[in-house]
Enzyme design. Structure first.
Site, PDB file in Angstrom:
ATOM      1  CG  ASN A 208      17.624 -34.901  -4.659  1.00 46.57           C
ATOM      2  OD1 ASN A 208      18.365 -35.699  -4.035  1.00 46.57           O
ATOM      3  ND2 ASN A 208      18.084 -33.599  -5.032  1.00 46.57           N
ATOM      4  CD1 TRP A 209      14.089 -38.693  -0.528  1.00 50.03           C
ATOM      5  CD2 TRP A 209      15.128 -40.395   0.621  1.00 50.03           C
ATOM      6  NE1 TRP A 209      13.283 -39.594  -0.130  1.00 50.03           N
ATOM      7  CE2 TRP A 209      13.697 -40.734   0.262  1.00 50.03           C
ATOM      8  CE3 TRP A 209      15.883 -41.311   1.188  1.00 50.03           C
ATOM      9  CZ2 TRP A 209      13.225 -42.136   0.613  1.00 50.03           C
ATOM     10  CZ3 TRP A 209      15.634 -42.853   1.436  1.00 50.03           C
ATOM     11  CH2 TRP A 209      14.216 -43.098   1.229  1.00 50.03           C
ATOM     12  CE  LYS A 210      17.450 -31.301  -2.282  1.00 49.00           C
ATOM     13  NZ  LYS A 210      17.430 -29.694  -2.339  1.00 49.00           N
TER      14      LYS A 210
ATOM     15  CG  HIS B 154      21.147 -30.946  -7.065  1.00 48.26           C
ATOM     16  ND1 HIS B 154      21.246 -29.910  -6.057  1.00 48.26           N
ATOM     17  CD2 HIS B 154      19.940 -31.248  -7.071  1.00 48.26           C
ATOM     18  CE1 HIS B 154      20.032 -29.539  -5.506  1.00 48.26           C
ATOM     19  NE2 HIS B 154      19.192 -30.658  -6.145  1.00 48.26           N
TER      20      HIS B 154
ATOM     21  CD  GLU C  52      20.815 -28.936  -2.683  1.00 45.98           C
ATOM     22  OE1 GLU C  52      21.239 -30.020  -2.608  1.00 45.98           O
ATOM     23  OE2 GLU C  52      19.837 -28.354  -2.279  1.00 45.98           O
TER      24      GLU C  52
ATOM     25  CD  GLU D 179      16.112 -29.449  -9.035  1.00 43.34           C
ATOM     26  OE1 GLU D 179      15.272 -29.910  -8.637  1.00 43.34           O
ATOM     27  OE2 GLU D 179      17.503 -29.420  -8.782  1.00 43.34           O
TER      28      GLU D 179
ATOM     29  N   GLY E 108      14.275 -25.408  -2.253  1.00 45.46           N
ATOM     30  CA  GLY E 108      14.323 -25.282  -0.644  1.00 45.46           C
ATOM     31  C   GLY E 108      13.733 -24.174  -0.321  1.00 45.46           C
TER      32      GLY E 108
ATOM     33  CB  SER F 229       9.552 -24.767  -3.654  1.00 42.81           C
ATOM     34  OG  SER F 229      10.709 -24.285  -2.973  1.00 42.81           O
TER      35      SER F 229
HETATM   36  P1  PGA Z   1      13.227 -28.722  -3.206  1.00 43.13           P
HETATM   37  O1  PGA Z   1      14.587 -29.234  -3.665  1.00 43.13           O
HETATM   38  O2  PGA Z   1      11.841 -29.494  -3.502  1.00 43.13           O
HETATM   39  O3  PGA Z   1      13.270 -29.121  -1.558  1.00 43.13           O
HETATM   40  O4  PGA Z   1      13.100 -27.367  -3.254  1.00 43.13           O
HETATM   41  C1  PGA Z   1      14.246 -29.750  -5.149  1.00 43.13           C
HETATM   42  C2  PGA Z   1      15.885 -30.272  -5.313  1.00 43.13           C
HETATM   43  O5  PGA Z   1      16.825 -29.737  -4.941  1.00 43.13           O
HETATM   44  O6  PGA Z   1      15.944 -31.186  -6.134  1.00 43.13           O
END
Ligand code: PGA
Length: 261
Positions: free
Chosen positions: A11-13, A108, A110, A184, A190, A222
């Site tokens: 996932n590049w966000k 997600h 976020e 998650e 992150g 992570s």
């Molecule tokens: P991360 O993000 O691997 O940078 O912790 C995972 C995600 O949000 O899908």
């Protein structure tokens, strides 16, 4: 061997524009044979191992063209459950289909945290997209505070209640095959502090108990090439949703290689 195979999604966000996308796939192509062992490449050819990249919307078309020869799936980071209409800022399933995209990530943390997406909205997305034949990766996860309160399973149950409401797992087994759950924990995203494989397995086992045996369940938060193998050794972890470690093509390849434990 894991019964359901292994799925690694990056996932590049909101990272990488079109130029960086082109660079990523160019390096991936050039380094494929040297950074992946023959065992991993074989697993990939036999579709035991599947890989997916989830870039920003504006890169989808280019990414799809570049990923196709490598047999990497390209997915969107979100999509509306509606097919068209007055929904400024949204992207619909038919628009994605036109680009050859058939997989969408939704819910997600976020999106939930920063953009106010509720379980109800995520339910609408899920229902619309599954009805349109999409593969959907549904993200769920508890915050640090919810875990400390001992509320992890209560929160997840509510987030999975979406599936109950849709009766997907009971009524429409064909849809079940197109559903992937990404667990998650918000506190692990992150932060560099991943859940332990045992913590993740406890939750994955519970999720599988709530859903059908064959649903794919990914761990996210992570994940790195270093810790990924330990997660995959757990019986109910079918793969990973990788954020930061998917941005660099060589590190992403190292994640794919980590499945060769
Ligand atoms: P991360 O993000 O691997 O940078 O912790 C995972 C995600 O949000 O899908």
């Amino acid at each position: 061997m894991k019964p359901r195979g292994i799925f690694i999604a990056g996932n590049w966000k909101m990272n990488h524009g079109v130029q960086e996308t082109v660079h990523f796939f160019e390096v991936l192509r050039l380094r494929w044979d040297s950074l992946l062992s023959s065992t991993t490449r074989e697993a990939f050819q036999k579709k035991y191992l599947k890989a997916c990249i989830i870039p920003p919307f504006v890169c989808l078309e280019r990414a799809q063209q570049l990923a196709h020869p490598l047999q990497i799936t390209i997915a969107a980071q979100n999509a509306s459950g509606e097919k068209q209409g007055a929904f400024t800022g949204e992207v619909s399933g038919p628009m994605l289909r036109e680009l050859g995209i058939d997989t969408v990530l939704i819910g997600h943390s976020e999106r939930r945290q920063y953009f106010g997406e509720t379980d109800e909205l995520v339910q609408k997305r899920l229902e619309g997209l599954l009805n349109q034949g999409f593969h959907v990766i549904l993200c769920i996860g508890e915050t640090q505070e919810e875990r400390q309160r001992g509320d992890t399973f209560g929160v997840l149950k509510k987030q999975l209640g979406i599936l109950d409401a849709l009766e997907i797992l009971r009524v429409n087994s064909e849809s079940t095959q197109r559903l992937t759950i990404a667990y998650e924990p918000v506190w692990a995203i992150g932060t560099g502090v991943a859940a332990t494989p045992e913590q993740a397995e406890e939750v994955h086992r519970w999720i599988r108990g709530e859903l059908a045996e064959r649903v794919f369940i990914l761990y996210g938060g992570s994940v790195t090439p270093k810790n990924l193998a330990a997660f995959l050794k757990q019986p109910n972890i079918d793969g990973a949703l990788v954020g930061g470690a998917s941005l660099d093509p060589e590190i992403f390849l190292a994640c794919l290689e980590a499945v060769s434990w």
